[in-house]
Design a protein around this motif. Sequence first.
Motif, short mmCIF file in Angstrom:
data_model
loop_
_atom_site.label_atom_id
_atom_site.label_comp_id
_atom_site.label_asym_id
_atom_site.label_seq_id
_atom_site.Cartn_x
_atom_site.Cartn_y
_atom_site.Cartn_z
N TRP A 123 0.92 -1.26 0.16
CA TRP A 123 -0.09 0.02 0.11
C TRP A 123 0.85 1.28 0.06
O TRP A 123 0.45 2.22 -0.52
CB TRP A 123 -1.01 0.01 1.13
N TYR B 98 0.64 4.18 -2.79
CA TYR B 98 0.40 5.69 -2.55
C TYR B 98 1.39 6.53 -2.72
O TYR B 98 1.41 7.67 -2.32
CB TYR B 98 -0.11 5.62 -1.02
N GLY C 191 -8.74 1.83 7.83
CA GLY C 191 -8.30 1.58 6.57
C GLY C 191 -8.60 2.55 5.51
O GLY C 191 -8.96 2.52 4.52
N ARG D 24 -9.53 10.54 1.99
CA ARG D 24 -10.45 11.55 1.22
C ARG D 24 -11.81 11.45 2.10
O ARG D 24 -12.37 12.62 2.28
CB ARG D 24 -10.73 10.86 -0.13
N ASP E 16 -4.78 3.36 9.39
CA ASP E 16 -4.17 2.83 8.14
C ASP E 16 -2.90 1.93 8.45
O ASP E 16 -2.28 2.72 9.14
CB ASP E 16 -4.19 3.35 6.84
N GLN E 17 -2.46 1.00 7.82
CA GLN E 17 -1.25 0.36 7.74
C GLN E 17 -0.07 1.21 7.27
O GLN E 17 0.94 0.84 7.46
CB GLN E 17 -1.20 -1.11 7.77
N ALA F 79 -1.30 1.69 11.95
CA ALA F 79 -1.48 0.40 12.78
C ALA F 79 -2.05 -0.49 11.73
O ALA F 79 -2.61 -0.42 10.97
CB ALA F 79 -2.46 0.63 13.99
N ASP F 80 -1.48 -1.98 12.21
CA ASP F 80 -2.10 -2.89 11.32
C ASP F 80 -3.44 -3.41 12.28
O ASP F 80 -3.28 -3.65 13.49
CB ASP F 80 -1.05 -4.05 11.47
N LEU F 81 -4.63 -3.49 11.55
CA LEU F 81 -5.66 -3.92 12.38
C LEU F 81 -5.63 -5.62 12.84
O LEU F 81 -6.57 -5.89 13.65
CB LEU F 81 -6.89 -3.83 11.58
N ILE G 115 -14.72 1.97 4.60
CA ILE G 115 -14.77 2.15 3.18
C ILE G 115 -13.91 1.02 2.49
O ILE G 115 -12.64 1.76 2.43
CB ILE G 115 -14.87 3.60 2.69
C1 SAM Z 1 -8.99 -0.22 -1.08
S1 SAM Z 1 -7.97 1.01 0.23
C2 SAM Z 1 -9.34 2.15 0.69
C3 SAM Z 1 -8.55 3.41 1.46
C4 SAM Z 1 -9.74 4.41 1.77
N1 SAM Z 1 -10.74 3.62 2.77
C5 SAM Z 1 -10.70 4.81 0.47
O1 SAM Z 1 -11.69 4.57 0.47
O2 SAM Z 1 -10.05 5.72 -0.20
C6 SAM Z 1 -7.73 -0.15 1.37
C7 SAM Z 1 -6.92 0.40 2.66
O3 SAM Z 1 -6.81 -0.56 3.71
C8 SAM Z 1 -5.53 -0.56 4.30
N2 SAM Z 1 -5.55 -1.83 5.00
C9 SAM Z 1 -5.52 -3.25 4.66
N3 SAM Z 1 -5.19 -3.97 5.56
C10 SAM Z 1 -5.11 -3.37 6.62
C11 SAM Z 1 -4.58 -3.87 7.91
N4 SAM Z 1 -4.65 -4.94 8.43
N5 SAM Z 1 -4.57 -2.77 8.89
C12 SAM Z 1 -4.83 -1.61 8.34
N6 SAM Z 1 -5.07 -1.14 7.42
C13 SAM Z 1 -5.11 -1.80 6.36
C14 SAM Z 1 -4.86 -0.50 3.14
O4 SAM Z 1 -3.78 0.06 3.56
C15 SAM Z 1 -5.57 0.63 2.29
O5 SAM Z 1 -5.09 1.98 2.59
#
Ligand code: SAM
Length: 199
Positions: A4, A8, A40, A45, A61-62, A86-88, A104
């Motif tokens: 990710w 980005y 996440g 936005r 977000d991670q 952070a990692d969820l 989202i």
């Molecule tokens: C498809 S993007 C969506 C970003 C934002 N919600 C949007 O709508 O623009 C998915 C996001 O989830 C985050 N993500 C995925 N797995 C994650 C985890 N285990 N912990 C934290 N964030 C996570 C990714 O880094 C990424 O930014």
Amino acid sequence: MNHWDERYAGAEYFYGTQPNDFLREHAAAIPAGGAVLCLGEGEGRNAAFLATRGHHVTALDQSAVGLGKARQLAKERGVKIETIVADLESYRLDAACWDGIVSIWCHLPSAVRAAVHRQVIDALKPRGVLLLEAYTPKQLKHGTGGPKSVDLLPSLADLRDELSGLEFVHAVELERTVAEGRGHAGLSAVVQIVACKKA
Ligand SMILES: C[S@@+](CC[C@H](N)C(=O)[O-])C[C@H]1O[C@@H](n2cnc3c(N)ncnc32)[C@H](O)[C@@H]1O
């Protein structure tokens, strides 16, 4: 640098700078002026949009790169957001702190997602609201965005089960056209939830 962070890394906002349509339509369900956690949240936005509506927003977000751009976007809009890298999978949400939780396209492995959703129920304050939009397994046929692994794609039945205890105000699977930057473009199979923690 994780996947990710790489996505980005450029100046462009991969999913654009405008909020998700479902969030825009349902944002008024979140108690006015309340504290909102965006899970996440990527490049911010949705967090920036909610902050301009007067919410106290924390974006988790991670991806440190994504959240750096999220802070920049909020600054350009004249608002402030908090960010948590952070990692969820290992992060633990505190109980009863959020008037709103927003998820989202936060696609997680099913076991992690179920554990996070159990925490979401506890982390909402009474009358707090969860807004969630995600791709469903049917999205694999569309190829217009989202994960390629079915384990990351919840159905409405999965979410009803994982979030039971909340009161569902809006809970649908539907097809809609999603147009969000370079990342999401075209007819898509999605699930949407607006759910409230009982008082
Ligand atoms: C498809 S993007 C969506 C970003 C934002 N919600 C949007 O709508 O623009 C998915 C996001 O989830 C985050 N993500 C995925 N797995 C994650 C985890 N285990 N912990 C934290 N964030 C996570 C990714 O880094 C990424 O930014």
